[in-house]
Design a protein around this motif. Structure first.
Motif, PDB file in Angstrom:
ATOM      1  N   THR A   1       3.355   2.200   2.835  1.00 61.21           N
ATOM      2  CA  THR A   1       2.785   2.579   4.436  1.00 61.21           C
ATOM      3  C   THR A   1       3.375   1.112   5.036  1.00 61.21           C
TER       4      THR A   1
ATOM      5  N   HIS B   1       0.925   5.699   8.516  1.00 61.35           N
ATOM      6  CA  HIS B   1       0.487   6.718   6.710  1.00 61.35           C
ATOM      7  C   HIS B   1       1.125   7.649   7.077  1.00 61.35           C
ATOM      8  N   ARG B   2       2.181   7.712   5.573  1.00 62.63           N
ATOM      9  CA  ARG B   2       2.848   9.430   5.426  1.00 62.63           C
ATOM     10  C   ARG B   2       4.587   9.821   6.164  1.00 62.63           C
TER      11      ARG B   2
ATOM     12  N   ARG C   1       9.306   5.215  -3.610  1.00 64.75           N
ATOM     13  CA  ARG C   1       8.059   5.289  -3.060  1.00 64.75           C
ATOM     14  C   ARG C   1       7.354   5.731  -1.607  1.00 64.75           C
ATOM     15  N   GLY C   2       6.457   6.550  -1.220  1.00 68.81           N
ATOM     16  CA  GLY C   2       5.859   6.474   0.132  1.00 68.81           C
ATOM     17  C   GLY C   2       4.867   5.457   0.948  1.00 68.81           C
TER      18      GLY C   2
ATOM     19  N   ARG D   1       1.059  -0.759   0.035  1.00 67.57           N
ATOM     20  CA  ARG D   1       0.022  -0.352  -0.162  1.00 67.57           C
ATOM     21  C   ARG D   1       0.965   1.312  -0.130  1.00 67.57           C
ATOM     22  N   TYR D   2       0.706   2.341  -0.714  1.00 68.23           N
ATOM     23  CA  TYR D   2       0.564   3.996  -0.635  1.00 68.23           C
ATOM     24  C   TYR D   2       0.178   4.678  -0.364  1.00 68.23           C
ATOM     25  N   ASP D   3       1.562   5.649  -0.244  1.00 68.46           N
ATOM     26  CA  ASP D   3       0.674   6.975   0.632  1.00 68.46           C
ATOM     27  C   ASP D   3       1.558   8.157  -0.538  1.00 68.46           C
ATOM     28  N   ASP D   4       0.384   9.029  -0.329  1.00 69.38           N
ATOM     29  CA  ASP D   4       1.147   9.730  -1.454  1.00 69.38           C
ATOM     30  C   ASP D   4       1.888  10.732  -1.358  1.00 69.38           C
ATOM     31  N   LYS D   5       3.082  10.400  -0.189  1.00 69.82           N
ATOM     32  CA  LYS D   5       4.000  11.151  -0.064  1.00 69.82           C
ATOM     33  C   LYS D   5       4.467  10.733   1.667  1.00 69.82           C
TER      34      LYS D   5
ATOM     35  N   SER E   1      10.389  15.288  -0.542  1.00 72.22           N
ATOM     36  CA  SER E   1       9.220  15.930  -0.285  1.00 72.22           C
ATOM     37  C   SER E   1       9.117  17.618   0.110  1.00 72.22           C
TER      38      SER E   1
END
Length: 344
Positions: A203, A212-213, A200-201, A134-138, A248
């Motif tokens: 999770t 998260h993030r 990548r971000g 799973r990924y977060d935006d940043k 970021s």
């Protein structure tokens, strides 16, 4: 449903001139196409008439002229049909196309340190099938941990130690993968932890309530009060945090707002917490991790990471001037004397 006059049938904005703009190009509308078709059909009919009469081409046989006229009619009809069907063909407007340029790179980026891939410690006999990451935006913060494992290991044994941690978390705890995004050994070697890509971000599963993030960096060992922390380890943590947060443009010395997702953390679920961008595990969860010795070094790690990002050190606060008095040796002030007082 009635379409407003300012939008096209495709949902794109149409200016008052009636042309649809997409990525810097103009595209013909249906009315433009019909006008172009009528102009071309008029020219086709005129050319057919001239070809049959043999005008302007007196030296060619009549059969050749008729054939040329038929070819011109066929080509024109095909062109007009394609034109009417493909109103998406771009038309030059005399203006250069406006292309979206590449996004500006963050102002403060650090060099990516060497990261050993997870294939170095996860072999085919140990790995198991798991759901996709799973990924977060940043990533806007990193949490520093210790693994609460022995310190006197040889760095060559680090892959075996990480594999042991992986087996414990995915076996006894039934996690889908190792919880930490990265692990650092006593020699300063950085290892990829959780699957999904180091840039990548991803999770993680390292700080309950704040996965998260964020990214979790685990120092392999136990660093309670009085235990020396290797300089190579802290330097590697600083380099990794500087690079990861720099993606970021996040200052490692700053603070960020994170929303708790679990009431077992230090904050109720849904609460917005303001935490350090380079935090210890105990900043977000009631625990002794990453140990008192490593926690005491976090300010130095933050400053080191900020320098690696090229950030200027904070300006020192202005020194307060303490008022002086006669008790501290200040000479007594001399009274003003009229220079003409002794003159008769």
């Amino acid at each position: 449903m009635r379409v407003p006059p300012e939008t096209s049938r495709t949902g794109r904005m149409v200016p008052p001139g009636g042309r649809t703009h997409i990525a810097g190009r103009e595209w013909l509308t249906q009315s433009d196409t019909m006008c172009a078709f009528r102009r071309r059909w008029s020219l086709v009919r005129r050319g057919w008439f001239l070809a049959r009469r043999g005008w302007f081409l007196p030296r060619l046989p009549r059969a050749v002229l008729v054939a040329l006229g038929g070819l011109s009619v066929l080509a024109s009809v095909l062109a007009s049909a394609l034109w009417a069907r493909g109103i998406g063909n771009p038309v030059s407007t005399g203006r250069p196309a406006q292309h979206a340029g590449p996004s500006a790179a963050p102002a403060h980026r650090a060099a990516r340190p060497r990261i050993v891939p997870r294939s170095a410690w996860l072999d085919s006999s140990t790995g198991h099938s798991q759901p996709p990451p799973r990924y977060d935006d940043k990533v806007v913060a990193v949490f520093v941990h210790h693994t609460d494992s022995p310190n006197g290991y040889a760095c060559a044994d680090t892959p075996r130690i990480i594999r042991y941690l992986y087996e414990g978390q995915t076996g006894a705890r039934s996690w889908d993968d190792i919880g930490y995004n990265f692990l650092v050994d006593r020699c300063g070697t950085i290892y990829e932890g959780r699957a999904g890509g180091v840039e990548r971000g991803v999770t993680g599963a390292h700080t309950q309530g704040f996965n998260h993030r964020t990214a979790g960096i685990a120092a392999i060992g136990t660093f309670t009060a009085g235990v020396p922390v290797p300089r190579a380890m802290t330097d590697a943590i600083a380099a990794l945090a500087a690079w990861k947060l720099g993606l970021s443009d996040v200052d490692p010395r700053g603070r960020t707002r994170l929303v708790s997702s679990n009431g077992l953390s230090r904050y109720q679920a849904g609460t917005t917490a303001t935490l350090p961008t380079l935090a210890g595990h105990n900043d977000g969860y009631p625990t002794n991790c990453p140990g008192a010795a490593l926690s005491a070094l976090l300010p130095q790690i933050r400053e080191r990471a900020a320098r690696l990002q090229g950030r200027m050190p904070p300006a020192p606060p202005p020194a307060k001037q303490k008022p002086r008095n006669r008790d501290e040796g200040e000479p007594p002030r001399r009274s003003k004397v009229n220079p003409t007082a002794d003159q008769g």
